[in-house]
Design a protein around this motif. Structure first.
Motif, short mmCIF file in Angstrom:
data_model
loop_
_atom_site.label_atom_id
_atom_site.label_comp_id
_atom_site.label_asym_id
_atom_site.label_seq_id
_atom_site.Cartn_x
_atom_site.Cartn_y
_atom_site.Cartn_z
N CYS A 130 42.06 41.09 33.66
CA CYS A 130 41.02 40.10 33.61
C CYS A 130 41.48 38.62 34.20
O CYS A 130 41.21 37.76 34.65
N VAL A 131 43.01 38.39 33.60
CA VAL A 131 43.80 37.54 33.70
C VAL A 131 44.16 37.25 35.43
O VAL A 131 44.14 36.02 36.23
N LEU A 132 44.54 38.50 35.98
CA LEU A 132 45.07 38.39 37.48
C LEU A 132 44.03 38.50 38.50
O LEU A 132 44.06 38.64 39.51
N ASP A 133 42.86 38.98 37.93
CA ASP A 133 41.61 39.04 39.08
C ASP A 133 41.33 38.19 40.07
O ASP A 133 41.18 38.29 41.05
N PRO A 134 41.53 36.58 39.77
CA PRO A 134 41.24 35.57 40.75
C PRO A 134 42.48 35.82 41.88
O PRO A 134 42.05 35.24 42.79
N TRP A 135 43.39 36.39 41.47
CA TRP A 135 44.72 36.29 42.37
C TRP A 135 44.71 37.71 43.30
O TRP A 135 45.14 37.82 44.25
N LEU A 136 43.84 38.49 43.06
CA LEU A 136 43.81 39.93 43.59
C LEU A 136 43.00 39.83 44.94
O LEU A 136 42.08 39.00 45.19
N THR A 137 43.23 40.58 45.83
CA THR A 137 42.60 40.70 47.37
C THR A 137 41.25 41.38 47.19
O THR A 137 41.57 42.74 46.98
N ALA A 138 40.37 40.89 47.31
CA ALA A 138 38.85 41.52 47.02
C ALA A 138 38.54 42.42 48.17
O ALA A 138 38.12 43.66 47.88
N GLY A 316 54.91 55.43 48.81
CA GLY A 316 55.81 54.52 49.44
C GLY A 316 55.27 53.81 50.66
O GLY A 316 55.73 52.42 50.82
N LEU A 317 54.65 54.51 51.22
CA LEU A 317 53.90 53.92 52.58
C LEU A 317 52.99 52.75 52.25
O LEU A 317 52.65 52.06 53.18
N SER A 318 52.31 52.75 50.98
CA SER A 318 51.36 51.73 50.60
C SER A 318 52.19 50.92 49.71
O SER A 318 51.43 49.77 49.26
N VAL A 319 53.44 50.75 49.62
CA VAL A 319 53.90 49.92 48.76
C VAL A 319 54.92 48.90 49.84
O VAL A 319 55.70 49.35 50.55
N GLY A 386 39.62 52.49 44.81
CA GLY A 386 39.56 51.18 45.14
C GLY A 386 39.54 50.06 43.93
O GLY A 386 39.00 49.09 44.03
N VAL A 387 40.37 50.52 43.09
CA VAL A 387 40.39 49.51 41.73
C VAL A 387 41.59 48.81 41.78
O VAL A 387 41.72 48.03 40.83
N LEU A 388 42.46 48.93 42.69
CA LEU A 388 43.62 48.35 43.00
C LEU A 388 43.86 47.46 44.25
O LEU A 388 43.50 48.18 45.12
N ASP A 389 44.13 46.41 44.24
CA ASP A 389 44.71 45.98 45.72
C ASP A 389 46.17 46.19 45.86
O ASP A 389 46.79 46.69 44.96
N SER A 390 46.58 45.70 47.22
CA SER A 390 47.86 46.43 47.65
C SER A 390 49.17 45.76 46.71
O SER A 390 50.01 46.22 46.36
N ARG A 391 49.02 44.45 46.42
CA ARG A 391 49.96 43.81 45.56
C ARG A 391 50.15 44.42 44.13
O ARG A 391 51.41 44.67 43.45
N LEU A 392 49.08 44.54 43.60
CA LEU A 392 49.03 45.12 42.04
C LEU A 392 49.44 46.51 42.18
O LEU A 392 50.18 46.95 41.33
N PHE A 393 49.12 47.41 43.21
CA PHE A 393 49.63 48.91 43.28
C PHE A 393 51.05 48.61 43.41
O PHE A 393 51.84 49.44 42.97
N THR A 394 51.81 47.91 44.24
CA THR A 394 53.13 47.68 44.39
C THR A 394 53.76 47.38 43.00
O THR A 394 54.72 47.96 42.74
N ALA A 395 53.23 46.22 42.64
CA ALA A 395 53.67 45.99 41.16
C ALA A 395 53.81 47.15 40.13
O ALA A 395 54.72 47.34 39.49
#
Length: 445
Positions: A130-138, A316-319, A386-395
């Motif tokens: 909920c805190v990170l949602d504004p930063w994520l790539t929709a 790893g190809l998605s990170v 589709g519940v994660l964007d690329s940056r959150l997935f990498t993190a």
């Protein structure tokens, strides 16, 4: 005729590229796995790292666009299929070795620690989204709203890598140790809860209304009932030693067909294939197989271990660590903090409040903070949903690596006397297997 020749030529080209990619994956996985062992880390750590190294994060930084050279676009769908097959076979092994006795007959301490080390990380993970949602790539996310992604991140934070934890406990001779036994029991209970929550999240993400969700739930319940009251008794009868036809070839065929059918069934229901594979492995009668053909499950697991490096490469190809940026680094820091604080405080705090010593509480918190491969399985489910964007997935992937790597050194610090035996020599491996089979005098009660 000409079109057939062109198609055959294209198929041969893809086959050649696929074989070359597999050769590179397996060779690199072997090297990094041995390096991980020399660093006294689980093999899975090296295999996860090689997936990141051969992806955009490291190999992609070199000139020549080497990621696309080694893993061209036309080959990646085939790698994805092989990775999912390896994942299904791996989850069969997890289910097969899952001991349901861990879920009953334990005292108040194990129950409290298990619930606390699920509830706190779940709440923190859901709140973090909920805190990170504004930063994520929709545009990277296909699920509308905050509820489902928040529940997913909570479930992902709650997981403990049961297979990796069991390997760490075994390598360090903690099977008879109170903390080792407690960690296994707690991990079994909390993983059961986390997978149940994840199944609900997947159902919510894939359903389009109340009736599709109810239909998915009813179909899942029906499959479980068929497996428990139909398939399991049937396998007990079929695999009985007195059956003349019962043998390793039949058992191997039945188990492979069964796990693939159950994986297909849950995939067709709208759930992920891993749920069916795990459920089938859990109902397989181990006593019957251990008597008739104990080598068969090991063969299936060896096949999964052969294919799992492909899964790590696909992950790893998605990170892309280079694509994190300033906000991405803050997301990574937040994920690591929430993951470690949630698991450690939830486990260690509950253990301390229920009578464990300070050192035992810290050691238990360290052990239950292990994520490893199981976390990557869940994250790939989330990426496909589709519940994660690329940056959150990498993190989250990096969190899985860091929490697994830190387990050994912290355990050496807070639970001395459990240092693992070096495993890069055949003699050391032999000593370790002997120790696991025959408890030493110090381990005997």
């Amino acid at each position: 005729m000409e079109s057939h020749a062109i198609a055959a030529g294209a198929a041969e080209a893809v086959t050649g590229s696929l074989l070359g990619a597999l050769a590179l994956i397996l060779a690199a996985a072997y090297v990094f796995a041995r390096l991980a062992q020399r660093a006294r880390q689980p093999v899975v750590v090296g295999e996860i790292i090689v997936g990141i190294v051969l992806g955009p994060s490291v190999l992609g930084l070199l000139p020549g666009d080497l990621v696309d050279v080694f893993f061209p676009a036309e080959v990646r769908p085939y790698l994805q299929v092989l990775s999912q097959l390896g994942l299904v076979l791996f989850m069969f092994g997890v289910g097969y070795h899952f001991d349901s006795s861990h879920l009953r007959g334990h005292g108040r301490q194990v129950t409290v620690v298990s619930l606390s080390s699920v509830a706190l990380p779940f709440a923190l993970g859901a709140g973090l989204f909920c805190v990170l949602d504004p930063w994520l790539t929709a545009s990277d996310m296909t699920v509308d709203g905050v509820l489902v992604p928040a529940l997913f991140l909570g479930a992902a934070m709650s997981i403990t890598a049961f297979p990796v934890l069991a390997r760490i406990v075994s390598e360090r001779g903690l099977q008879k140790d109170r903390i080792g036994a407690m960690s296994i029991a707690c991990a079994a209970i909390q993983d059961f809860l986390a997978w149940a929550v994840l199944a609900v999240v997947v159902a919510l993400a894939k359903s389009t209304g109340a009736w599709p969700l109810a239909r998915m739930a009813l179909a899942s319940a029906a499959l479980l009932l068929v497996l428990i009251y139909g398939v399991r008794p049937g396998l007990v009868w079929l695999f009985a030693p007195e059956r003349r036809w019962s043998g390793s070839a039949l058992i191997h065929a039945v188990l492979v067909v069964g796990v693939l059918l159950c994986a297909w069934a849950t995939e067709a229901m709208g759930l992920h294939a891993v749920f069916g594979a795990f459920a089938f492995g859990a109902v397989v009668p181990r006593t019957s197989i251990d008597t008739t053909a104990p080598e068969v499950p090991e063969r299936i697991e060896q096949t999964s271990l052969f294919l799992l490096p492909v899964f790590f490469i696909v992950t790893g190809l998605s990170v892309n660590l280079g694509g994190l940026g300033g906000e991405g680094l803050l997301i990574l820091l937040a994920v690591l903090t929430v993951a470690c604080v949630g698991k450690f405080v939830g486990a260690a705090g509950a253990a301390r409040l229920t009578g464990a010593t300070g050192r035992e509480s810290v050691a238990l918190g360290v052990l239950l903070n292990t994520r490893g491969l199981t976390e990557l399985v869940i994250l790939n489910v989330g990426l496909s949903l589709g519940v994660l964007d690329s940056r959150l997935f990498t993190a989250m992937v990096m969190m899985a690596v860091v929490t697994t790597v830190m387990t050994g050194p912290l355990l050496d610090r807070f639970h001395p006397g459990t240092r693992s035996v070096p495993v890069w020599s055949a003699e050391a491996a032999k000593r370790r297997r002997s120790r696991d089979l025959v408890p030493s005098q110090e381990e005997s009660p």
